[in-house]
Design an enzyme around this catalytic site. Structure first.
Site, short mmCIF file in Angstrom:
data_model
loop_
_atom_site.label_atom_id
_atom_site.label_comp_id
_atom_site.label_asym_id
_atom_site.label_seq_id
_atom_site.Cartn_x
_atom_site.Cartn_y
_atom_site.Cartn_z
N LYS A 37 0.80 -1.23 0.00
CA LYS A 37 0.00 0.00 0.00
C LYS A 37 0.84 1.29 0.00
O LYS A 37 0.39 2.31 -0.50
CB LYS A 37 -0.94 0.01 1.21
CG LYS A 37 -2.11 -0.95 1.10
CD LYS A 37 -2.97 -0.84 2.33
CE LYS A 37 -4.31 -1.49 2.14
NZ LYS A 37 -5.24 -1.19 3.24
N ASP A 97 -10.48 3.54 2.09
CA ASP A 97 -10.72 2.97 3.43
C ASP A 97 -11.51 3.92 4.34
O ASP A 97 -12.40 3.48 5.07
CB ASP A 97 -9.39 2.61 4.11
CG ASP A 97 -8.80 1.31 3.57
OD1 ASP A 97 -9.56 0.51 2.98
OD2 ASP A 97 -7.58 1.10 3.73
P1 NAP Z 1 0.00 -0.65 8.74
O1 NAP Z 1 0.08 0.55 7.87
O2 NAP Z 1 1.07 -1.68 8.69
O3 NAP Z 1 -0.15 -0.12 10.27
C1 NAP Z 1 -0.24 -1.03 11.32
C2 NAP Z 1 -0.38 -0.27 12.65
O4 NAP Z 1 -0.53 -1.26 13.68
C3 NAP Z 1 0.81 0.58 13.02
O5 NAP Z 1 0.38 1.70 13.76
C4 NAP Z 1 1.62 -0.37 13.92
O6 NAP Z 1 2.40 0.30 14.88
C5 NAP Z 1 0.53 -1.12 14.62
N1 NAP Z 1 0.97 -2.47 15.01
C6 NAP Z 1 1.35 -3.47 14.19
N2 NAP Z 1 1.66 -4.57 14.90
C7 NAP Z 1 1.46 -4.24 16.21
C8 NAP Z 1 1.63 -4.96 17.43
N3 NAP Z 1 2.07 -6.23 17.45
N4 NAP Z 1 1.35 -4.32 18.59
C9 NAP Z 1 0.91 -3.03 18.59
N5 NAP Z 1 0.73 -2.31 17.45
C10 NAP Z 1 1.01 -2.91 16.29
O7 NAP Z 1 -1.36 -1.48 8.47
P2 NAP Z 1 -2.75 -0.89 7.98
O8 NAP Z 1 -2.83 -0.96 6.50
O9 NAP Z 1 -2.99 0.41 8.65
O10 NAP Z 1 -3.77 -2.00 8.53
C11 NAP Z 1 -4.03 -2.14 9.93
C12 NAP Z 1 -5.12 -3.18 10.14
O11 NAP Z 1 -6.36 -2.73 9.58
C13 NAP Z 1 -4.83 -4.54 9.46
O12 NAP Z 1 -5.25 -5.57 10.31
C14 NAP Z 1 -5.71 -4.52 8.23
O13 NAP Z 1 -6.11 -5.82 7.83
C15 NAP Z 1 -6.90 -3.74 8.76
N6 NAP Z 1 -7.64 -3.10 7.66
C16 NAP Z 1 -8.94 -3.46 7.49
C17 NAP Z 1 -9.68 -2.87 6.48
C18 NAP Z 1 -11.12 -3.27 6.31
O14 NAP Z 1 -11.66 -3.04 5.24
N7 NAP Z 1 -11.75 -3.81 7.32
C19 NAP Z 1 -9.09 -1.93 5.63
C20 NAP Z 1 -7.75 -1.58 5.84
C21 NAP Z 1 -7.03 -2.18 6.86
P3 NAP Z 1 3.83 0.99 14.50
O15 NAP Z 1 3.49 2.33 13.93
O16 NAP Z 1 4.51 1.07 15.81
O17 NAP Z 1 4.49 0.07 13.52
#
Ligand code: NAP
Length: 292
Positions: A71, A107
């Protein structure tokens, strides 16, 4: 589905994509809309991303969704970014505009549509809390700010991304009160007066990522707990904790549905059939890996 010489191409790139519900959801929508288009999953290794974008261009794709882990990396390979992608710092939808490939992010729009489908229209007057500061958190935060929420608390395990997110919101929405708390967990005080609570981390998504724990003693029935993670059956562990305390909940499937619908609208300029898409997702829930 009949594929002919004129069938339009759409799809999703990511790694992995084998469990994605999007192909089922999109193809059901195109069939119901009578659109001659097909949506295919395409697993793309990070090393091949540039070649994949060149392929999307050369093969004349109408549009492509982008998922983890591409992304962010896909943005500089495109010809331009819509403001939704700039704000999120991530692209989840590529739209062909003539010869150009433009990155969007649907999103935030998907989150708001799902929230408004389920909850009372007065939520924009409420303070919110988002756990996470990645692309999804930023999309949701900007979308809530656009709706006029008065304040937002960002809880994130690392300071850097939380501060970037705070800075972005302060620049765009000077009247929004934005605080950050650097932590991987939620302390009881953080929930005070926060009516909308959003998990925008992958916590609870797979067996090796334990769910976020809510300080449930501070939860009340006036709060809405939104988990962007989606559950294979029933609700996510986070939703279950909240429901026990009488709070309202929203899982990630509603957002998945509406971000997909927004992508179809961008690609076809037509209103997608939400109920058909919802049924297509529901019929494949069993394919989602179970949380612990
Ligand atoms: P991303 O850009 O990789 O961001 C992940 C976030 O989660 C960051 O703030 C990260 O913290 C934090 N994080 C990751 N692992 C962690 C852990 N073990 N403990 C605490 N914090 C943690 O991912 P994203 O694209 O934003 O997606 C995040 C989630 O939303 C995913 O599960 C994705 O599947 C879901 N999502 C769902 C939809 C939907 O349509 N329902 C759409 C988009 C995303 P740091 O900043 O410290 O790395």
């Amino acid at each position: 589905m009949v594929i002919t010489g004129t069938t339009g191409l759409a799809g999703i790139i990511g790694d992995p994509v084998s469990h994605s519900l999007s192909p089922r959801m999109h193809n059901a929508a195109y069939a119901a809309m009578g659109i001659d288009m097909v949506y295919v999953p395409m697993r793309v290794d990070g090393a091949d991303l540039e070649a994949a974008v060149a392929g999307i261009r050369a093969l004349g794709f109408v549009g492509v969704n982008v998922t983890i882990p591409h992304k962010l990396a896909v943005a500089p390979l495109l010809d331009g970014l819509h403001d939704s992608a700039v704000a999120a710092g991530a692209v989840n939808t590529i739209v062909r505009d003539g010869e150009a490939l433009i990155g969007h992010n649907t999103d935030g729009e998907g989150f708001i549509a799902a929230l408004e489908e389920s909850f009372t229209p007065d939520y924009p007057s409420s303070p919110a809390l988002i756990v996470g500061a990645g692309g999804a958190a930023r999309s949701v935060g900007v979308a809530l700010a656009e709706k006029g929420i008065p304040s937002l608390l960002i809880v994130n395990r690392s300071r850097g991304r939380a501060e970037e997110f705070q800075e972005l919101l302060r620049e765009r929405y000077p009247h929004l009160e934005v605080e950050i708390h650097v932590s991987s967990s939620l302390d009881p005080d953080s929930l005070r007066e926060r009516r909308i609570i959003v998990n925008a981390t992958p916590l609870g998504m797979s067996p090796d990522l334990k769910p976020l724990r809510l300080p449930v003693d501070r939860l009340s029935k006036d709060q809405v707990v939104c988990d962007l993670v989606y559950a294979g059956s029933g609700r996510t562990p986070l939703e279950s904790q909240a429901i026990e305390k009488g709070a309202a909940t929203m899982g990630g499937l509603g957002m998945l549905l509406h971000q997909g619908a927004a992508a179809i609208q961008l690609w076809t300029k037509r209103k997608p059939p939400l109920e058909v898409m919802r049924q297509a997702i529901e019929s494949r829930r069993g394919d989602i890996p179970q949380a612990p």
